[in-house]
Motif scaffolding. Sequence first.
Motif, PDB file in Angstrom:
ATOM      1  N   VAL A  97       0.844  -1.195   0.000  1.00 23.73           N
ATOM      2  CA  VAL A  97       0.000   0.000   0.000  1.00 23.73           C
ATOM      3  C   VAL A  97       0.882   1.249   0.000  1.00 23.73           C
ATOM      4  O   VAL A  97       2.048   1.188   0.399  1.00 23.73           O
ATOM      5  N   HIS A 113      -4.723   1.508 -13.886  1.00 28.10           N
ATOM      6  CA  HIS A 113      -5.868   0.693 -13.480  1.00 28.10           C
ATOM      7  C   HIS A 113      -6.354  -0.057 -14.718  1.00 28.10           C
ATOM      8  O   HIS A 113      -7.350   0.308 -15.330  1.00 28.10           O
ATOM      9  N   ALA A 141      -2.902  -9.132  -6.882  1.00 30.07           N
ATOM     10  CA  ALA A 141      -3.847  -8.608  -5.900  1.00 30.07           C
ATOM     11  C   ALA A 141      -4.519  -9.750  -5.137  1.00 30.07           C
ATOM     12  O   ALA A 141      -4.724  -9.659  -3.918  1.00 30.07           O
ATOM     13  N   GLN A 169      -2.411 -10.983  -2.320  1.00 24.42           N
ATOM     14  CA  GLN A 169      -2.433 -10.070  -1.177  1.00 24.42           C
ATOM     15  C   GLN A 169      -3.742 -10.191  -0.403  1.00 24.42           C
ATOM     16  O   GLN A 169      -3.756 -10.113   0.831  1.00 24.42           O
ATOM     17  N   HIS A 192     -10.887  -5.739   2.633  1.00 22.72           N
ATOM     18  CA  HIS A 192     -10.646  -4.411   2.066  1.00 22.72           C
ATOM     19  C   HIS A 192     -11.973  -3.693   1.886  1.00 22.72           C
ATOM     20  O   HIS A 192     -12.075  -2.493   2.134  1.00 22.72           O
ATOM     21  N   LEU A 207     -12.686  -3.659  -3.329  1.00 22.32           N
ATOM     22  CA  LEU A 207     -11.490  -3.881  -4.150  1.00 22.32           C
ATOM     23  C   LEU A 207     -11.836  -4.102  -5.630  1.00 22.32           C
ATOM     24  O   LEU A 207     -11.475  -5.101  -6.227  1.00 22.32           O
ATOM     25  N   ASN A 210      -9.526   0.343  -7.337  1.00 23.43           N
ATOM     26  CA  ASN A 210      -8.910   0.391  -6.018  1.00 23.43           C
ATOM     27  C   ASN A 210      -7.705  -0.526  -5.864  1.00 23.43           C
ATOM     28  O   ASN A 210      -7.239  -0.770  -4.757  1.00 23.43           O
ATOM     29  N   TYR A 211      -7.217  -1.072  -6.981  1.00 20.76           N
ATOM     30  CA  TYR A 211      -5.861  -1.619  -6.994  1.00 20.76           C
ATOM     31  C   TYR A 211      -5.214  -1.129  -8.277  1.00 20.76           C
ATOM     32  O   TYR A 211      -5.900  -0.797  -9.248  1.00 20.76           O
ATOM     33  N   VAL A 270       2.101  -4.030  -7.682  1.00 18.62           N
ATOM     34  CA  VAL A 270       0.645  -3.985  -7.545  1.00 18.62           C
ATOM     35  C   VAL A 270       0.313  -3.555  -6.123  1.00 18.62           C
ATOM     36  O   VAL A 270       0.728  -4.208  -5.151  1.00 18.62           O
ATOM     37  N   LEU A 329      -2.685  -2.001  -3.245  1.00 19.03           N
ATOM     38  CA  LEU A 329      -4.094  -1.923  -2.891  1.00 19.03           C
ATOM     39  C   LEU A 329      -4.369  -0.548  -2.303  1.00 19.03           C
ATOM     40  O   LEU A 329      -3.676  -0.111  -1.378  1.00 19.03           O
ATOM     41  N   LEU A 356     -12.899  -8.128  -6.546  1.00 25.16           N
ATOM     42  CA  LEU A 356     -11.689  -8.260  -7.353  1.00 25.16           C
ATOM     43  C   LEU A 356     -11.962  -8.923  -8.697  1.00 25.16           C
ATOM     44  O   LEU A 356     -11.444  -8.491  -9.734  1.00 25.16           O
TER      45      LEU A 356
END
Length: 325
Positions: free
Chosen positions: A75, A102, A112, A115, A190, A193, A197-198, A206, A208, A226
Amino acid sequence: MRNLGEAVKADGTLDDQRIWRREPMYQGMNGRWVERFYIDPEHSYIFKPLTNGESVDREAWVNRNMLTQLPEISVPQLLAASPEGKGTEGWTIFEDLGALRHEYRLEYAQAAARQVARLHAAPAEHWPGLTSQGPKPGIEAIAADVLRRREEARAILDGHGLPVQWLDAENVDAVRDGHGFRVNHQVLSHGDLHLGNYAVTEAGRVILLDWEHAHRNLPYWDLYHLIDMSHPRFPKRMPAEDRLKLLDTYLEEADKQGTAWTRDDRVREYARFAAIFSLWMLLLIEGDLQRGGGVWTIEGLLRQREETADSLAGCLELLENQGSI
């Protein structure tokens, strides 16, 4: 400037007298702008005011109390924030990681997903200050709303050539009544997501972003956002093979983190969760279109409707392949 907070006025806006330059980046739901600002030509930062009234102080709290203990989650670093209780005058300042992309690519989404699996493996009880209140109703309330609006939902399914009988089976009823999933424990989530937002940094990292909706929820919540959540501002198509690859990536990382799940059960439950959520999203999108778009463009909503219908079709096909329709 020793204290970056000195660049912010008492009303929670940037002080032009104390900065060199500012660049608007994007506008939040409440109309306030996230900006890149410079204190001199060599040093830039990201100023993020409160952009959603439902998340007062939450993003700063999550960064200070939770993400600092989870170094495996990538982050931007929080550098300064307003004191708690500032309300609509709240703000945060983050490091500037440069231009962010993005765009949907499988390898970025897989990074992502890994994570997310690490986030979900963290012991949620360590942060009792994080509640179960997220940006949207829980999946049980979503299922209840779909059933309450059954005729509208049937019309949407029929209009997209999708199996109406799925709605009349026990899938949605079971979720509404709280026993639609064997995995019913809550994890750190999160919360929002989607593709916006990633992001991927210029260095290929990558990260978040935007943790103001963090809360506790079922692991499927983050996975849906996601994988299958569409957004009016961030185009994304989800190929069927990518959906399974992302689920497998998450499950493989979860296994490494000590959470061993039975693949077929998790895939089936994800597909059920995602199908219900996608149908509910189509109901919301139709409402936005009827109201003229609101904060979204009609073009963006029409594309989101098409992408969401495609995701719904893919999840229903996955359920059929699993013998759940």
